[in-house]
Scaffold this motif. Structure first.
Motif, mmCIF file in Angstrom:
data_model
loop_
_atom_site.group_PDB
_atom_site.id
_atom_site.type_symbol
_atom_site.label_atom_id
_atom_site.label_comp_id
_atom_site.label_asym_id
_atom_site.label_seq_id
_atom_site.Cartn_x
_atom_site.Cartn_y
_atom_site.Cartn_z
ATOM 1 N N ALA A 454 0.829 -1.204 0.000
ATOM 2 C CA ALA A 454 0.000 0.000 0.000
ATOM 3 C C ALA A 454 0.864 1.256 0.000
ATOM 4 O O ALA A 454 1.823 1.376 0.778
ATOM 5 N N GLU A 455 0.535 2.200 -0.858
ATOM 6 C CA GLU A 455 1.242 3.472 -0.911
ATOM 7 C C GLU A 455 0.873 4.328 0.291
ATOM 8 O O GLU A 455 -0.289 4.369 0.711
ATOM 9 N N THR A 456 1.849 4.987 0.862
ATOM 10 C CA THR A 456 1.604 5.871 2.003
ATOM 11 C C THR A 456 0.966 7.163 1.519
ATOM 12 O O THR A 456 1.513 7.853 0.665
ATOM 13 N N ASP A 461 -2.686 5.054 8.153
ATOM 14 C CA ASP A 461 -2.460 5.027 9.601
ATOM 15 C C ASP A 461 -0.966 5.157 9.891
ATOM 16 O O ASP A 461 -0.133 4.555 9.206
ATOM 17 N N LEU A 462 -0.631 5.917 10.934
ATOM 18 C CA LEU A 462 0.730 5.972 11.446
ATOM 19 C C LEU A 462 0.714 5.317 12.826
ATOM 20 O O LEU A 462 0.094 5.824 13.757
ATOM 21 N N ASP A 463 1.394 4.205 12.919
ATOM 22 C CA ASP A 463 1.369 3.407 14.147
ATOM 23 C C ASP A 463 2.552 3.751 15.044
ATOM 24 O O ASP A 463 3.684 3.906 14.561
ATOM 25 N N HIS A 464 2.282 3.885 16.336
ATOM 26 C CA HIS A 464 3.361 4.040 17.317
ATOM 27 C C HIS A 464 4.037 2.682 17.493
ATOM 28 O O HIS A 464 3.416 1.728 17.981
ATOM 29 N N ASN A 483 9.485 6.852 15.960
ATOM 30 C CA ASN A 483 8.598 5.907 16.626
ATOM 31 C C ASN A 483 7.281 5.733 15.879
ATOM 32 O O ASN A 483 6.344 5.150 16.410
ATOM 33 N N LEU A 484 7.196 6.245 14.669
ATOM 34 C CA LEU A 484 5.988 6.099 13.858
ATOM 35 C C LEU A 484 6.324 5.365 12.574
ATOM 36 O O LEU A 484 7.388 5.572 11.986
ATOM 37 N N THR A 485 5.414 4.517 12.128
ATOM 38 C CA THR A 485 5.594 3.828 10.858
ATOM 39 C C THR A 485 4.251 3.745 10.154
ATOM 40 O O THR A 485 3.216 3.554 10.799
ATOM 41 N N PRO A 486 4.232 3.913 8.821
ATOM 42 C CA PRO A 486 2.959 3.878 8.091
ATOM 43 C C PRO A 486 2.461 2.448 7.885
ATOM 44 O O PRO A 486 3.218 1.559 7.472
ATOM 45 N N LEU A 487 1.197 2.212 8.192
ATOM 46 C CA LEU A 487 0.559 0.910 8.000
ATOM 47 C C LEU A 487 -0.854 1.138 7.466
ATOM 48 O O LEU A 487 -1.555 2.029 7.949
ATOM 49 N N ARG A 488 -1.235 0.364 6.466
ATOM 50 C CA ARG A 488 -2.634 0.419 6.064
ATOM 51 C C ARG A 488 -3.483 -0.101 7.212
ATOM 52 O O ARG A 488 -2.985 -0.768 8.137
ATOM 53 N N ARG A 489 -4.780 0.184 7.192
ATOM 54 C CA ARG A 489 -5.629 -0.154 8.335
ATOM 55 C C ARG A 489 -5.608 -1.652 8.656
ATOM 56 O O ARG A 489 -5.558 -2.048 9.827
#
Length: 534
Positions: A454-456, A461-464, A483-489
């Motif tokens: 998935a493209e950011t 979502d940005l997950d801690h 401490n943040l990383t992009p993840l699709r839902r």
């Protein structure tokens, strides 16, 4: 190797085989040691025999993989069917991947199965659905696959084609094509399957055909290494005729301004101009004014403001343009081309016309400028020092620095402060401010999940990575670019409710551990499995 030891390895590793004149070998942890002899020593006949046996083994492996997908699905049924299973918001649900008649599967199961076979969740879910559809909806075809009389990938293609059919309609297709899956070429098989689909459920086939006929849209393809992108348009014929005529008008107007590129090149430039309606109107008006006054060969007059109030009329034969066959490339007349000085002069003329288009001093002027577009260009210090090289344009890919002028064109440009992605920014609050979100998106253009695709975007979502500590004694700066990383839902839910764990490594990569203990490293190069399997 003992029977107990053989259970440690997948089915395909436990098969013994003799390839050509090579001596059978003992399999260890991989298929790399299949040949004890040197492949370069094989004769032509031995090479063909070995290739044929490898192909046969590959077909068996594909069948085994489908069996394992079925088994893993059986081990992870719909959570709602498990007695005492507690349901939580955002938790795991049951989904039917194979179509009507197939059992529900826990939706996080494909992520785990896909990780160990090197596939994304979507690809693994499709494979799992095909395997279940063959077993539950197409039993005759599945029997042919298991007996090595039908190729697995062809059977999977049929299962996908039947995905939306009822159980009864799928059974009709199953009876009609089970015996010919491998006996005819793929194209003929596809046609027969399509005919069987229509016969099995004519109403659904008719509805699908009508829906397809009404499909409309505009799609941008991928950018190539030359900085060009293909646009696909599917619209009403009348609209396409008018659009095509307007593109031709703009191309002719560019020629009036002194553009000596080929007609096709000028038509391509028209796409960028037509995106600005006011510029389009003003350009066509200027070109018509130059033509009417016979001054199209005098560049100094192109910025003159023509009489306004009436938009240029479309040519009388505009509808003929859409019906005309495109000339064969060998018949095309090459343009004279333009040197760099000529291109700069043309860009200046277009900039002057655009400025005139948005001149609010004109009587009755109510023109609104088009929305601004933010263009992110990734440039290294080496490229800046060398004065050339390769840059990366966000959402488009690599572009030669020299071709950035085409992206910027004759538009008005606002240069924003450079964003140094090496800067570490943090805040104490749980909410993520825009400046941090922007940096995370630019640092990670694709979600950082195992085999994530998935493209950011701004809505990703940005997950801690380290869960946020809401206690008043929690450490400061928990919401940070590190401490943040992009993840699709879906990926975010797998991490939160699916038993997956993640931690940031010292070099900035992520180490993911699945529910069953498989480890993977995810960084800017993609996904790599780590260590021994559990």
């Amino acid at each position: 190797m003992s029977a107990h030891e053989s259970l440690r390895f997948p089915l395909w590793i436990r098969r013994s085989a003799c390839f050509a004149v090579c001596t059978p070998v003992v399999f260890h942890d991989s298929i790399e040691h299949m040949f004890e002899c040197d492949v370069d020593e094989l004769s032509a006949a031995e090479t063909l025999a070995s290739a044929a046996r490898l192909h046969a083994m590959k077909l068996e492996i594909e069948v085994d993989l489908l069996r394992l997908a079925q088994r893993f699905a059986d081990l992870h049924p719909d959570p709602a069917m498990i007695s005492g299973r507690e349901t939580v918001p955002g938790g795991e649900r049951g989904l039917v991947y194979g179509g009507p008649g197939c059992p529900g599967v826990a939706e996080f199961a494909p992520a785990e199965f896909g990780a160990v076979i090197g596939r994304s969740k979507g690809s693994a879910a499709a494979l799992m659905g095909q395997a279940l559809a063959l077993r539950h909806r197409l039993p005759r075809i599945w029997a042919q696959v298991e007996s090595q009389h039908a190729t697995a990938w062809k059977a999977c293609t049929i299962a996908t084609a039947c995905l939306h059919l009822s159980v009864e309609a799928a059974a009709i297709v199953d009876r009609k094509v089970a015996g010919i899956v491998d006996s005819i070429p793929p194209l003929r098989l596809s046609n027969i399957v399509r005919a069987a689909l229509w016969q099995a459920d004519p109403e659904a086939a008719r509805a699908a055909a009508e829906t397809k006929a009404k499909e409309r849209g505009v799609w941008a393809g991928r950018t190539d290494e030359h900085g060009t992108t293909t646009v696909f348009v599917k619209a009403a014929t009348g609209d396409v005729i008018h659009f095509n005529a307007t593109v031709r008008q703009i191309a002719d107007a560019l020629a009036e301004l002194g553009d000596t590129d080929t007609l096709d090149q000028r038509r391509a430039k028209a796409i960028g101009i037509i995106a600005d309606p006011e510029l389009t109107w003003e350009l066509l008006a200027v070109a018509q004014h130059l033509t009417n006054t016979g001054r199209s060969s005098q560049p100094t007059d192109v910025a003159a403001t023509p009489p306004t109030g009436t938009r240029p009329a479309a040519p009388a034969d505009f509808d003929d343009e859409a019906d005309r066959d495109r000339p064969h490339p060998s018949d095309a007349q090459p343009g004279r081309g333009m040197d760099e000085a000529a291109r700069r002069k043309l860009a200046g003329r277009l900039a002057a016309i655009k400025q005139a288009a948005y001149n609010t001093d004109k009587i009755g002027a109510t023109r609104r400028k088009p929305a601004q577009t933010t263009l992110y260009v990734h440039v290294t210090d080496e490229t800046l020092l060398a004065g050339g090289g390769v840059t990366r344009v966000e959402r488009f890919g690599p572009v030669y620095a020299a071709r950035l002028q085409e992206l910027l064109s004759h538009d008005q440009i606002i240069v924003k402060p450079v964003i140094d992605l090496n800067d570490k920014i943090n805040v104490d609050a749980y909410e993520i401010p825009r400046r941090i979100r922007e940096r995370v998106k630019l640092t990670h253009p694709v979600e950082q999940f195992v085999y994530g695709t998935a493209e950011t975007t701004d809505s990703t979502d940005l997950d801690h990575i380290r869960p946020f500590d809401f206690r008043s004694t929690g450490p400061p700066g928990q919401t940070s670019t590190t401490n943040l990383t992009p993840l699709r839902r879906y990926s975010h839910r797998v991490k939160t409710h699916g038993g997956w764990r993640v931690r940031r490594l010292d070099d900035g990569a992520l180490e993911w551990t699945t529910r069953y203990g498989f480890k993977f490293r995810v960084d800017h190069t993609g996904t790599q499995p780590l260590g021994d399997r559990p």
